[in-house]
Design an enzyme around this catalytic site. Structure first.
Site, PDB file in Angstrom:
ATOM      1  N   ASP A 105       0.681  -1.130  -0.065  1.00 26.32           N
ATOM      2  CA  ASP A 105       0.052   0.081  -0.079  1.00 26.32           C
ATOM      3  C   ASP A 105       0.735   1.378  -0.214  1.00 26.32           C
ATOM      4  OD1 ASP A 105       0.823  -0.486   2.564  1.00 26.32           O
ATOM      5  OD2 ASP A 105      -0.874  -0.325   3.597  1.00 26.32           O
ATOM      6  N   ASP A 108       6.986   4.187   3.496  1.00 26.81           N
ATOM      7  CA  ASP A 108       7.353   5.421   4.097  1.00 26.81           C
ATOM      8  C   ASP A 108       8.651   5.347   4.431  1.00 26.81           C
ATOM      9  OD1 ASP A 108       6.985   7.637   5.971  1.00 26.81           O
ATOM     10  OD2 ASP A 108       5.831   6.623   7.465  1.00 26.81           O
TER      11      ASP A 108
HETATM   12  P1  5GP Z   1       7.647   2.202   6.725  1.00 28.98           P
HETATM   13  O1  5GP Z   1       7.877   0.760   7.186  1.00 28.98           O
HETATM   14  O2  5GP Z   1       7.857   2.105   5.243  1.00 28.98           O
HETATM   15  O3  5GP Z   1       7.921   3.174   7.456  1.00 28.98           O
HETATM   16  O4  5GP Z   1       5.929   1.973   6.756  1.00 28.98           O
HETATM   17  C1  5GP Z   1       5.133   1.142   6.334  1.00 28.98           C
HETATM   18  C2  5GP Z   1       3.697   0.898   7.003  1.00 28.98           C
HETATM   19  O5  5GP Z   1       3.424   1.973   7.784  1.00 28.98           O
HETATM   20  C3  5GP Z   1       2.524   0.956   6.081  1.00 28.98           C
HETATM   21  O6  5GP Z   1       2.740  -0.448   5.709  1.00 28.98           O
HETATM   22  C4  5GP Z   1       1.653   1.472   6.761  1.00 28.98           C
HETATM   23  O7  5GP Z   1       1.062   0.438   7.447  1.00 28.98           O
HETATM   24  C5  5GP Z   1       2.326   2.519   7.762  1.00 28.98           C
HETATM   25  N1  5GP Z   1       2.336   3.899   7.383  1.00 28.98           N
HETATM   26  C6  5GP Z   1       3.175   4.668   6.847  1.00 28.98           C
HETATM   27  N2  5GP Z   1       2.755   5.822   6.507  1.00 28.98           N
HETATM   28  C7  5GP Z   1       1.209   5.849   6.573  1.00 28.98           C
HETATM   29  C8  5GP Z   1       0.191   6.648   6.328  1.00 28.98           C
HETATM   30  O8  5GP Z   1       0.245   7.763   5.666  1.00 28.98           O
HETATM   31  N3  5GP Z   1      -0.946   6.411   6.579  1.00 28.98           N
HETATM   32  C9  5GP Z   1      -1.266   4.963   7.137  1.00 28.98           C
HETATM   33  N4  5GP Z   1      -2.508   4.831   7.144  1.00 28.98           N
HETATM   34  N5  5GP Z   1      -0.218   4.061   7.282  1.00 28.98           N
HETATM   35  C10 5GP Z   1       1.002   4.636   6.987  1.00 28.98           C
HETATM   36 MG    MG Z   2       1.215  -1.801   4.528  1.00 29.32          MG
END
Ligand code: 5GP
Ligand code: MG
Length: 181
Positions: A105, A108
């Site tokens: 999805d 980040d």
């Molecule tokens: P990362 O490990 O890349 O920092 O983050 C991944 C996870 O953080 C995503 O799969 C999601 O669950 C959550 N996440 C990061 N940014 C957002 C956002 O803007 N909205 C939501 N709802 N979840 C986010």
């Molecule tokens: Mg995810």
């Protein structure tokens, strides 16, 4: 049709990217995948929960027979000193020498995707390809090659189109951004 603003728990969100814009980008990625992967017999692995809606819309536009499965990252209190370990669960097919396409999805920081790719590489796929609906380039610390990206967004917290705030809001077909952060 939802109005421009919604409230979830303590936060207010306003519409950020509407359904038609989302579907335009999903169609574009589907076209790229159809062009690039039709002769490589890919297996698609959607990451639950967030990717369910993107995955569903994307798969409907694949114009060749594809294999689809869904995986989940489960947290458990590991005995390691690093604390929580996230394990990818639900792998029920042989991925060795397969072209594996991970459907996410949002990327980040990239920590989650990095974890996923490390674990999948242990199954010795021929290739590991990533398709993510959203990417926050300013926040990404793990420089993972993203093969297919829907929409690049600034560092805002968003919900809808599969993404939640404390478990709510995954159902909306538009993407909303938090107001006031
Ligand atoms: P990362 O490990 O890349 O920092 O983050 C991944 C996870 O953080 C995503 O799969 C999601 O669950 C959550 N996440 C990061 N940014 C957002 C956002 O803007 N909205 C939501 N709802 N979840 C986010
Ligand atoms: Mg995810």
């Amino acid at each position: 049709m939802p109005s421009g603003r919604i409230k979830v728990h303590d936060k207010t969100f306003e519409i950020f990217i509407d359904e038609s814009e989302i579907q335009k980008e999903v169609a574009r990625i589907a076209g790229e995948i159809n062009r690039d992967l039709a002769d490589r017999d890919p297996v698609f692995l959607g990451i639950l929960n967030g990717a369910f809606m993107f995955a569903s819309d994307l798969f409907k536009q694949m114009d060749f027979p594809v294999q689809i499965s869904f995986l989940k990252l489960a947290s458990y209190a590991g005995t390691s000193s690093t604390g929580t370990v996230k394990q990818l669960i639900g792998i029920n097919m042989d991925l060795k020498d397969r072209v594996v396409v991970v459907i996410e999805d949002i990327v980040d920081t990239g920590v989650t995707l990095d974890t996923i790719l490390r674990q999948l590489s242990g199954y010795q796929p021929e290739a590991l390809i990533v398709a993510t609906f959203l990417h926050k380039p300013e926040a990404t610390i793990h420089k993972i090659p993203l093969d297919y990206v829907g929409i690049r967004i600034p560092n805002k917290f968003v919900i809808g189109y599969g993404l939640d705030y404390n478990g709510y809001g995954r159902n909306f077909k538009d993407l909303y951004a938090v107001v006031g952060d």
